[in-house]
Design a protein around this motif. Structure first.
Motif, PDB file in Angstrom:
ATOM      1  N   ILE A  67      -3.395   6.809  -1.072  1.00 44.23           N
ATOM      2  CA  ILE A  67      -2.485   7.853  -1.562  1.00 44.23           C
ATOM      3  C   ILE A  67      -2.146   7.484  -3.013  1.00 44.23           C
ATOM      4  N   PRO A  68      -3.011   7.809  -3.947  1.00 42.31           N
ATOM      5  CA  PRO A  68      -2.901   7.326  -5.329  1.00 42.31           C
ATOM      6  C   PRO A  68      -1.589   7.678  -6.021  1.00 42.31           C
ATOM      7  N   VAL A  69      -0.949   8.782  -5.609  1.00 41.27           N
ATOM      8  CA  VAL A  69       0.292   9.169  -6.280  1.00 41.27           C
ATOM      9  C   VAL A  69       1.460   8.270  -5.879  1.00 41.27           C
ATOM     10  N   ASP A 118      13.859   9.953  15.115  1.00 40.37           N
ATOM     11  CA  ASP A 118      13.501  11.257  15.666  1.00 40.37           C
ATOM     12  C   ASP A 118      12.009  11.405  15.977  1.00 40.37           C
ATOM     13  N   HIS A 119      11.221  10.365  15.676  1.00 43.58           N
ATOM     14  CA  HIS A 119       9.774  10.391  15.954  1.00 43.58           C
ATOM     15  C   HIS A 119       9.086  11.537  15.212  1.00 43.58           C
ATOM     16  N   VAL A 120       9.444  11.759  13.967  1.00 49.87           N
ATOM     17  CA  VAL A 120       8.855  12.862  13.204  1.00 49.87           C
ATOM     18  C   VAL A 120       8.473  12.385  11.805  1.00 49.87           C
ATOM     19  N   VAL A 121       7.520  13.095  11.198  1.00 49.15           N
ATOM     20  CA  VAL A 121       7.204  12.860   9.798  1.00 49.15           C
ATOM     21  C   VAL A 121       8.297  13.493   8.951  1.00 49.15           C
ATOM     22  N   VAL A 122       8.802  12.748   7.976  1.00 48.11           N
ATOM     23  CA  VAL A 122       9.851  13.251   7.090  1.00 48.11           C
ATOM     24  C   VAL A 122       9.330  13.226   5.658  1.00 48.11           C
ATOM     25  N   ARG A 123       9.478  14.343   4.958  1.00 45.43           N
ATOM     26  CA  ARG A 123       9.030  14.444   3.572  1.00 45.43           C
ATOM     27  C   ARG A 123      10.178  14.897   2.691  1.00 45.43           C
ATOM     28  N   VAL A 124      10.356  14.208   1.594  1.00 48.34           N
ATOM     29  CA  VAL A 124      11.332  14.616   0.578  1.00 48.34           C
ATOM     30  C   VAL A 124      10.541  14.931  -0.681  1.00 48.34           C
ATOM     31  N   ASP A 125      10.533  16.188  -1.075  1.00 51.08           N
ATOM     32  CA  ASP A 125       9.737  16.592  -2.234  1.00 51.08           C
ATOM     33  C   ASP A 125      10.370  16.186  -3.553  1.00 51.08           C
ATOM     34  N   VAL A 146       5.822   5.968   1.943  1.00 53.69           N
ATOM     35  CA  VAL A 146       5.338   5.860   0.573  1.00 53.69           C
ATOM     36  C   VAL A 146       6.336   6.568  -0.344  1.00 53.69           C
ATOM     37  N   TYR A 147       6.621   5.945  -1.458  1.00 52.84           N
ATOM     38  CA  TYR A 147       7.485   6.529  -2.485  1.00 52.84           C
ATOM     39  C   TYR A 147       6.618   6.956  -3.674  1.00 52.84           C
ATOM     40  N   ALA A 148       7.100   7.945  -4.427  1.00 52.66           N
ATOM     41  CA  ALA A 148       6.383   8.402  -5.628  1.00 52.66           C
ATOM     42  C   ALA A 148       7.366   8.579  -6.773  1.00 52.66           C
ATOM     43  N   ARG A 149       6.850   8.455  -7.993  1.00 50.59           N
ATOM     44  CA  ARG A 149       7.704   8.614  -9.182  1.00 50.59           C
ATOM     45  C   ARG A 149       7.721  10.047  -9.694  1.00 50.59           C
ATOM     46  N   GLU A 150       6.873  10.896  -9.115  1.00 53.78           N
ATOM     47  CA  GLU A 150       6.838  12.306  -9.508  1.00 53.78           C
ATOM     48  C   GLU A 150       7.245  13.168  -8.312  1.00 53.78           C
ATOM     49  N   PRO A 151       7.903  14.294  -8.542  1.00 60.49           N
ATOM     50  CA  PRO A 151       8.291  15.179  -7.433  1.00 60.49           C
ATOM     51  C   PRO A 151       7.121  16.035  -6.955  1.00 60.49           C
ATOM     52  N   ASP A 152       7.233  16.564  -5.745  1.00 58.30           N
ATOM     53  CA  ASP A 152       6.295  17.559  -5.206  1.00 58.30           C
ATOM     54  C   ASP A 152       4.837  17.091  -5.211  1.00 58.30           C
ATOM     55  N   VAL A 153       4.611  15.834  -4.851  1.00 54.05           N
ATOM     56  CA  VAL A 153       3.245  15.293  -4.891  1.00 54.05           C
ATOM     57  C   VAL A 153       2.655  15.095  -3.497  1.00 54.05           C
ATOM     58  N   TYR A 154       3.462  15.239  -2.456  1.00 49.58           N
ATOM     59  CA  TYR A 154       2.958  15.007  -1.106  1.00 49.58           C
ATOM     60  C   TYR A 154       2.716  16.320  -0.380  1.00 49.58           C
ATOM     61  N   GLY A 155       1.523  16.416   0.230  1.00 48.93           N
ATOM     62  CA  GLY A 155       1.166  17.616   0.980  1.00 48.93           C
ATOM     63  C   GLY A 155       0.571  17.267   2.328  1.00 48.93           C
ATOM     64  N   SER A 156      -0.198  18.190   2.887  1.00 50.08           N
ATOM     65  CA  SER A 156      -0.737  18.000   4.240  1.00 50.08           C
ATOM     66  C   SER A 156      -1.719  16.844   4.304  1.00 50.08           C
ATOM     67  N   LEU A 158      -1.082   9.321   6.214  1.00 45.23           N
ATOM     68  CA  LEU A 158       0.013   8.424   6.564  1.00 45.23           C
ATOM     69  C   LEU A 158       0.206   8.361   8.079  1.00 45.23           C
ATOM     70  N   THR A 159       0.057   9.492   8.756  1.00 44.09           N
ATOM     71  CA  THR A 159       0.185   9.509  10.207  1.00 44.09           C
ATOM     72  C   THR A 159      -0.908   8.676  10.865  1.00 44.09           C
ATOM     73  N   LEU A 160      -2.131   8.752  10.339  1.00 41.92           N
ATOM     74  CA  LEU A 160      -3.237   7.943  10.849  1.00 41.92           C
ATOM     75  C   LEU A 160      -2.928   6.462  10.698  1.00 41.92           C
ATOM     76  N   PHE A 161      -2.497   6.070   9.519  1.00 42.62           N
ATOM     77  CA  PHE A 161      -2.189   4.668   9.273  1.00 42.62           C
ATOM     78  C   PHE A 161      -1.036   4.205  10.165  1.00 42.62           C
ATOM     79  N   ALA A 162      -0.034   5.060  10.335  1.00 42.26           N
ATOM     80  CA  ALA A 162       1.115   4.704  11.172  1.00 42.26           C
ATOM     81  C   ALA A 162       0.692   4.493  12.618  1.00 42.26           C
ATOM     82  N   SER A 163      -0.241   5.321  13.106  1.00 45.29           N
ATOM     83  CA  SER A 163      -0.690   5.170  14.493  1.00 45.29           C
ATOM     84  C   SER A 163      -1.438   3.859  14.676  1.00 45.29           C
TER      85      SER A 163
END
Length: 240
Positions: free
Chosen positions: A43-45, A91-98, A138-148, A154-159
């Motif tokens: 996840i390069p960003v 909550d066993h869910v993926v959480v995204r903060v844009d 994963v954290y990022a220094r730019e907003p709105d960089v994470y998508g599907s 990330l879900t694959l790696f977490a599993s």
């Protein structure tokens, strides 16, 4: 996208090999560090990746992180008791903060973390069966960089991490049970030796010998095993 699949396949191979080994604390820690490193690569960003778990005292800690800023952002969540990673875990869910400057779910966390130069975060729970063992983020220094795509990776790696951690926990539990069994057998052995000494010394049966040993433990204010060990040791010294 091909590069992402290649790294994910590499990670799956690493975990498949590690899971077949004797899972020591060192092995697991090495695998978790590898996981966070590969997560950041695929996840390069990302400005950094980390894993949140419970330590042996039951406290939430960052078990592995690629960058100090990840540990600082995580530490604030632990102090506050809330934030995206803890929500993902609980909550066993993926959480995204844009964008941390716009998100209003955890303002007392997001505002200070934005001050660290971070703008976005993506968290996935480490789920093994019905239990969530922690979270990968994963954290990022730019907003709105994470998508599907990032969520899928990330879900694959977490599993994969959850499988490793669950296997490690099973191995530790088995080791504890084995230790308790060995301790129980040692206790039975020393008590049997002590009963034999009393039977030979006093000419009594096994039941009477056990009652005598129990009485001795009560008078000494000790456990049955301690009384048995004391008797066995004193008998050996006299025979010398």
């Amino acid at each position: 996208m091909a590069a992402g699949r290649s790294t994910a396949d590499e990670l799956a191979g690493v975990f498949a090999r590690v899971s077949g080994l004797l899972l020591t604390t060192e092995t697991v820690n090495t695998a978790l560090k590898l996981l966070t490193s590969l997560t950041r690569q695929v996840i390069p960003v990302a400005a950094g990746a980390g894993i949140t778990l419970l330590d042996e005292r039951g406290e939430r800690v960052t078990a592995a992180a690629t960058d100090a800023v990840v540990e600082r952002a995580d530490a604030l969540q632990y102090r506050l008791g809330r934030g995206p990673c803890l929500t993902s875990w609980q909550d066993h869910v993926v959480v995204r903060v844009d964008d941390l400057t716009r998100d209003e779910r955890w303002p007392d966390w997001s505002r200070p973390v934005a001050g660290l130069g971070l703008r976005a975060v993506l968290c996935a729970p480490l789920v093994a069966g019905p239990r969530s063992l922690g979270a990968l983020k994963v954290y990022a220094r730019e907003p709105d960089v994470y998508g599907s795509r990032e969520q899928q990776v990330l879900t694959l790696f977490a599993s994969q991490a959850a499988v490793l951690l669950a296997n490690a926990r099973t191995a530790r539990d088995a080791e504890r049970i084995s230790d308790r069994l060995r301790e129980s057998l040692r206790q039975r052995e020393v008590i049997s030796v002590a009963k034999g000494i009393i039977m030979g010394r006093d000419g009594v049966d096994e039941r009477a010998a056990f009652l005598a040993l129990t009485d001795a433990a009560r008078q000494q204010g000790s456990t049955l095993r301690q009384a048995a060990e004391r008797l066995a040791q004193s008998t050996v010294r006299r025979r010398r």
